[in-house]
Design a protein around this motif. Structure first.
Motif, PDB file in Angstrom:
ATOM      1  N   VAL A 141      68.434  53.235 122.850  1.00 29.99           N
ATOM      2  CA  VAL A 141      67.812  52.754 124.092  1.00 29.99           C
ATOM      3  C   VAL A 141      68.884  52.229 125.049  1.00 29.99           C
ATOM      4  O   VAL A 141      68.850  52.511 126.253  1.00 29.99           O
ATOM      5  CB  VAL A 141      66.771  51.656 123.782  1.00 29.99           C
ATOM      6  N   LEU A 142      69.844  51.464 124.522  1.00 31.28           N
ATOM      7  CA  LEU A 142      70.912  50.941 125.373  1.00 31.28           C
ATOM      8  C   LEU A 142      71.717  52.076 125.991  1.00 31.28           C
ATOM      9  O   LEU A 142      72.029  52.046 127.194  1.00 31.28           O
ATOM     10  CB  LEU A 142      71.831  50.026 124.555  1.00 31.28           C
ATOM     11  N   MET A 143      72.060  53.084 125.198  1.00 30.88           N
ATOM     12  CA  MET A 143      72.839  54.202 125.731  1.00 30.88           C
ATOM     13  C   MET A 143      72.081  54.939 126.828  1.00 30.88           C
ATOM     14  O   MET A 143      72.658  55.304 127.863  1.00 30.88           O
ATOM     15  CB  MET A 143      73.203  55.174 124.604  1.00 30.88           C
ATOM     16  N   VAL A 144      70.793  55.154 126.628  1.00 31.63           N
ATOM     17  CA  VAL A 144      69.995  55.818 127.659  1.00 31.63           C
ATOM     18  C   VAL A 144      69.980  54.994 128.938  1.00 31.63           C
ATOM     19  O   VAL A 144      70.162  55.523 130.042  1.00 31.63           O
ATOM     20  CB  VAL A 144      68.559  56.073 127.151  1.00 31.63           C
ATOM     21  N   ARG A 145      69.795  53.689 128.808  1.00 30.33           N
ATOM     22  CA  ARG A 145      69.782  52.832 129.994  1.00 30.33           C
ATOM     23  C   ARG A 145      71.114  52.873 130.727  1.00 30.33           C
ATOM     24  O   ARG A 145      71.165  52.925 131.958  1.00 30.33           O
ATOM     25  CB  ARG A 145      69.430  51.396 129.602  1.00 30.33           C
ATOM     26  N   LEU A 146      72.206  52.847 129.970  1.00 30.11           N
ATOM     27  CA  LEU A 146      73.526  52.909 130.587  1.00 30.11           C
ATOM     28  C   LEU A 146      73.753  54.255 131.265  1.00 30.11           C
ATOM     29  O   LEU A 146      74.260  54.331 132.394  1.00 30.11           O
ATOM     30  CB  LEU A 146      74.610  52.658 129.538  1.00 30.11           C
ATOM     31  N   HIS A 147      73.375  55.324 130.618  1.00 23.10           N
ATOM     32  CA  HIS A 147      73.587  56.652 131.186  1.00 23.10           C
ATOM     33  C   HIS A 147      72.710  56.886 132.411  1.00 23.10           C
ATOM     34  O   HIS A 147      73.108  57.599 133.340  1.00 23.10           O
ATOM     35  CB  HIS A 147      73.326  57.718 130.126  1.00 23.10           C
ATOM     36  N   LEU A 148      71.521  56.317 132.421  1.00 23.88           N
ATOM     37  CA  LEU A 148      70.643  56.482 133.582  1.00 23.88           C
ATOM     38  C   LEU A 148      71.254  55.881 134.844  1.00 23.88           C
ATOM     39  O   LEU A 148      71.030  56.398 135.949  1.00 23.88           O
ATOM     40  CB  LEU A 148      69.275  55.829 133.317  1.00 23.88           C
ATOM     41  N   ILE A 149      72.017  54.802 134.685  1.00 27.61           N
ATOM     42  CA  ILE A 149      72.625  54.178 135.865  1.00 27.61           C
ATOM     43  C   ILE A 149      74.053  54.684 136.106  1.00 27.61           C
ATOM     44  O   ILE A 149      74.753  54.186 136.975  1.00 27.61           O
ATOM     45  CB  ILE A 149      72.596  52.631 135.793  1.00 27.61           C
ATOM     46  N   GLY A 150      74.477  55.691 135.315  1.00 22.92           N
ATOM     47  CA  GLY A 150      75.776  56.318 135.538  1.00 22.92           C
ATOM     48  C   GLY A 150      76.938  55.652 134.837  1.00 22.92           C
ATOM     49  O   GLY A 150      78.095  55.869 135.217  1.00 22.92           O
ATOM     50  N   PHE A 151      76.662  54.866 133.796  1.00 23.57           N
ATOM     51  CA  PHE A 151      77.748  54.193 133.080  1.00 23.57           C
ATOM     52  C   PHE A 151      78.187  55.034 131.894  1.00 23.57           C
ATOM     53  O   PHE A 151      77.394  55.356 131.006  1.00 23.57           O
ATOM     54  CB  PHE A 151      77.321  52.810 132.592  1.00 23.57           C
ATOM     55  N   TYR A 152      79.460  55.400 131.894  1.00 26.44           N
ATOM     56  CA  TYR A 152      80.078  56.106 130.774  1.00 26.44           C
ATOM     57  C   TYR A 152      80.792  55.075 129.919  1.00 26.44           C
ATOM     58  O   TYR A 152      81.691  54.389 130.394  1.00 26.44           O
ATOM     59  CB  TYR A 152      81.054  57.162 131.311  1.00 26.44           C
ATOM     60  N   TRP A 153      80.418  54.964 128.646  1.00 29.05           N
ATOM     61  CA  TRP A 153      80.921  53.904 127.782  1.00 29.05           C
ATOM     62  C   TRP A 153      82.304  54.240 127.250  1.00 29.05           C
ATOM     63  O   TRP A 153      83.220  53.423 127.278  1.00 29.05           O
ATOM     64  CB  TRP A 153      79.932  53.675 126.645  1.00 29.05           C
ATOM     65  N   GLY A 154      82.466  55.422 126.689  1.00 29.78           N
ATOM     66  CA  GLY A 154      83.773  55.845 126.222  1.00 29.78           C
ATOM     67  C   GLY A 154      84.121  55.460 124.802  1.00 29.78           C
ATOM     68  O   GLY A 154      84.951  56.106 124.166  1.00 29.78           O
ATOM     69  N   ASP A 155      83.514  54.397 124.275  1.00 29.24           N
ATOM     70  CA  ASP A 155      83.805  53.953 122.912  1.00 29.24           C
ATOM     71  C   ASP A 155      82.567  53.310 122.318  1.00 29.24           C
ATOM     72  O   ASP A 155      82.565  52.138 121.946  1.00 29.24           O
ATOM     73  CB  ASP A 155      84.984  52.978 122.904  1.00 29.24           C
ATOM     74  N   VAL A 156      81.492  54.095 122.225  1.00 26.16           N
ATOM     75  CA  VAL A 156      80.225  53.567 121.718  1.00 26.16           C
ATOM     76  C   VAL A 156      80.339  53.330 120.219  1.00 26.16           C
ATOM     77  O   VAL A 156      80.791  54.201 119.471  1.00 26.16           O
ATOM     78  CB  VAL A 156      79.069  54.553 121.979  1.00 26.16           C
ATOM     79  N   SER A 157      79.930  52.152 119.782  1.00 24.76           N
ATOM     80  CA  SER A 157      79.938  51.845 118.351  1.00 24.76           C
ATOM     81  C   SER A 157      79.069  50.621 118.116  1.00 24.76           C
ATOM     82  O   SER A 157      78.715  49.889 119.050  1.00 24.76           O
ATOM     83  CB  SER A 157      81.362  51.570 117.858  1.00 24.76           C
ATOM     84  N   LEU A 158      78.735  50.399 116.864  1.00 28.30           N
ATOM     85  CA  LEU A 158      78.021  49.173 116.509  1.00 28.30           C
ATOM     86  C   LEU A 158      78.915  47.957 116.743  1.00 28.30           C
ATOM     87  O   LEU A 158      78.434  46.886 117.105  1.00 28.30           O
ATOM     88  CB  LEU A 158      77.594  49.229 115.039  1.00 28.30           C
ATOM     89  N   SER A 159      80.224  48.128 116.562  1.00 28.97           N
ATOM     90  CA  SER A 159      81.164  47.016 116.724  1.00 28.97           C
ATOM     91  C   SER A 159      81.227  46.531 118.167  1.00 28.97           C
ATOM     92  O   SER A 159      81.518  45.350 118.412  1.00 28.97           O
ATOM     93  CB  SER A 159      82.568  47.432 116.273  1.00 28.97           C
ATOM     94  N   ASN A 160      80.981  47.424 119.117  1.00 28.20           N
ATOM     95  CA  ASN A 160      81.051  47.058 120.534  1.00 28.20           C
ATOM     96  C   ASN A 160      79.693  46.660 121.092  1.00 28.20           C
ATOM     97  O   ASN A 160      79.475  46.685 122.308  1.00 28.20           O
ATOM     98  CB  ASN A 160      81.618  48.226 121.344  1.00 28.20           C
ATOM     99  N   THR A 161      78.783  46.294 120.194  1.00 25.60           N
ATOM    100  CA  THR A 161      77.417  45.970 120.572  1.00 25.60           C
ATOM    101  C   THR A 161      76.997  44.677 119.894  1.00 25.60           C
ATOM    102  O   THR A 161      77.408  44.400 118.772  1.00 25.60           O
ATOM    103  CB  THR A 161      76.464  47.104 120.131  1.00 25.60           C
ATOM    104  N   LEU A 162      76.200  43.875 120.586  1.00 22.43           N
ATOM    105  CA  LEU A 162      75.546  42.718 119.985  1.00 22.43           C
ATOM    106  C   LEU A 162      74.052  43.005 119.892  1.00 22.43           C
ATOM    107  O   LEU A 162      73.491  43.714 120.732  1.00 22.43           O
ATOM    108  CB  LEU A 162      75.785  41.450 120.805  1.00 22.43           C
ATOM    109  N   PHE A 163      73.406  42.396 118.901  1.00 20.73           N
ATOM    110  CA  PHE A 163      71.987  42.662 118.669  1.00 20.73           C
ATOM    111  C   PHE A 163      71.210  41.350 118.645  1.00 20.73           C
ATOM    112  O   PHE A 163      71.637  40.371 118.040  1.00 20.73           O
ATOM    113  CB  PHE A 163      71.791  43.406 117.349  1.00 20.73           C
ATOM    114  N   ARG A 164      70.057  41.373 119.311  1.00 21.82           N
ATOM    115  CA  ARG A 164      69.133  40.239 119.262  1.00 21.82           C
ATOM    116  C   ARG A 164      67.809  40.741 118.707  1.00 21.82           C
ATOM    117  O   ARG A 164      67.388  41.872 118.985  1.00 21.82           O
ATOM    118  CB  ARG A 164      68.891  39.648 120.654  1.00 21.82           C
ATOM    119  N   ARG A 165      67.141  39.903 117.937  1.00 26.71           N
ATOM    120  CA  ARG A 165      65.834  40.291 117.415  1.00 26.71           C
ATOM    121  C   ARG A 165      64.849  40.469 118.566  1.00 26.71           C
ATOM    122  O   ARG A 165      64.824  39.680 119.504  1.00 26.71           O
ATOM    123  CB  ARG A 165      65.299  39.243 116.442  1.00 26.71           C
TER     124      ARG A 165
END
Length: 426
Positions: A141-165
């Motif tokens: 879901v986060l990747m789709v949201r980022l891509h919809l607004i034109g954001f290219y991440w370049g290094d997608v990983s669980l390590s570069n992400t924080l998670f909230r319940r």
């Protein structure tokens, strides 16, 4: 004994805080004194990262090259302005020098995201077996949201992400944007490359968890990596593909919008075209905005919560409306009575010393689950006040503090996982 030379710091910040000057910027980050630090669980990073207390809050400080620090700071500011789930930037500090005059790297400062955890800390707890799947769903879901607004991440990983319940799921937040770039629109190739990087990184991260006995060996890391691509593709198609129908099927306009609302997205703009003879209509969403349920709950109650938490709270609000036979009353009046008579008393039942465990909306969600479980077990409709007493007594005290886990390492959490009470029920 040599005196420390006066620091010639350059502080770039959109939110000036004089307390920034009190932190030991003349000391390499890895040597910062314990009294300055907030010992939150840290994810894996290619840079040295420390959490520090600042004016009653917690900040994350990352040593990084000056050019990259400024670039990431600006990218995070742009993402924050358009309400993309990411950490909030505080500033960049350059001009650091050690007491012996040795230059020190610049630092990027961001605000710690309360109630969030890196994926390794999540796996160190006693979580349900499908935790990896739920994290992948959140990342998709986060990747789709980022891509919809034109954001290219370049290094997608669980390590570069924080998670909230977020109720029974998780919400993902971008925490590292140093390889990212913001465009007017991404090409299919850019999106595909981001997906492939994510797939490969996730497989490696899950295999690393298995090697450390944080994840069962029978979990298929390769299949989970492929699942991200599948979930992402399904959501991207639902949000962006054109749909054609005849003029006699105009009801499909509303059906398409309702499907997107059910996914948690609002449609801001539709592209509607007809064929040459005017018998066929095509519709394609042009502007979609995540947060359909959270915005509705905010409008009705003022509660600012995650999307799936909002969905759960709205369901309870609707149930309250039906149970009190108030379907024909103004929704905002009913929502006010639900907020003051149901939600707030339940959340206030949590003692002050336990309020760092979970966000209030997550507590209420778990209270609803616990109430359902007790009702099934006892064969009666258990009142919310009774369910709250049971939950506060038997469940919540054994949950780790997710606002700020101070002084507890991920390894310690892993060792103590067997004291967590019975798993949450669906």
């Amino acid at each position: 004994m040599s005196q420390r030379p006066p620091a010639r710091l350059q502080i770039t910040t959109a939110a000036p805080d004089p307390a920034l000057l009190d932190l030991p910027w003349h000391v390499p980050l890895e040597d910062w004194p314990a009294e300055t630090l907030a010992a939150l669980p840290r994810g894996i990073s290619r840079h040295i990262v420390r959490f520090a207390r600042l004016s009653g809050r917690v900040i994350a400080v990352k040593e990084i090259g000056e050019t990259v620090a400024y670039r990431e700071y600006e990218l995070l500011r742009q993402l924050s302005r358009i309400d993309v789930p990411s950490v909030d930037p505080i500033g960049v500090i350059t001009g650091r020098t050690a007491p012996d005059g040795e230059p020190l790297e610049a630092v990027l400062i961001t605000e710690h995201l309360s109630f969030s955890l890196p994926y390794r800390a999540l796996f160190s707890q006693s979580l349900r077996p499908d935790t990896a799947t739920r994290l992948i769903d959140a990342l998709a879901v986060l990747m789709v949201r980022l891509h919809l607004i034109g954001f290219y991440w370049g290094d997608v990983s669980l390590s570069n992400t924080l998670f909230r319940r977020d109720a029974e799921t998780f919400a993902a937040y971008l925490v590292d944007a140093e390889t990212g770039d913001l465009h007017d629109r991404l090409t299919d190739g850019q999106r595909a490359y981001d997906l492939e990087v994510a797939r490969v990184n996730i497989i490696g991260e899950l295999m690393d968890l298995q090697a450390g006995d944080f994840l069962e060996e029978e979990v298929d890391a390769v299949a989970i990596g492929a699942m991200l691509v599948e979930r992402y593709s399904e959501l991207w198609t639902a949000l962006t593909d054109a749909e054609s129908f005849t003029l006699g099927e105009r009801w499909r306009f509303q059906a398409r919008i309702q499907r997107l609302n059910d996914l948690g997205f609002d449609v801001g703009e539709l592209d509607i075209t007809t064929d040459v003879d005017g018998t066929t209509v095509s519709i394609q969403p042009k502007v979609v905005d995540a947060g359909h349920h959270s915005r509705r709950l905010m409008r009705l109650t003022g509660l600012d919560v995650q999307e799936n938490q909002a969905r759960r709270l709205l369901n309870d609000l609707d149930a309250f409306r039906a149970a009190t036979d108030r379907q024909n009353e103004d929704e905002s009046f009913v929502a006010h009575d639900w907020l003051t008579g149901i939600f707030e008393p339940a959340v206030r039942a949590v003692p002050r010393e336990l309020r760092l465990k979970l966000e209030p909306a997550q507590v209420f969600h778990e209270l609803l689950d616990h109430r359902w479980y007790l009702s099934q077990q006892q064969g009666r409709d258990v009142p919310m006040t009774e369910a709250a007493q049971s939950y506060v007594r038997d469940i919540l005290p054994y949950r780790p503090d997710e606002q700020a886990i101070l002084g507890v390492s991920a390894a310690d959490l892993h060792e103590d996982a067997d004291v967590v009470p019975a798993p949450r029920r669906d």
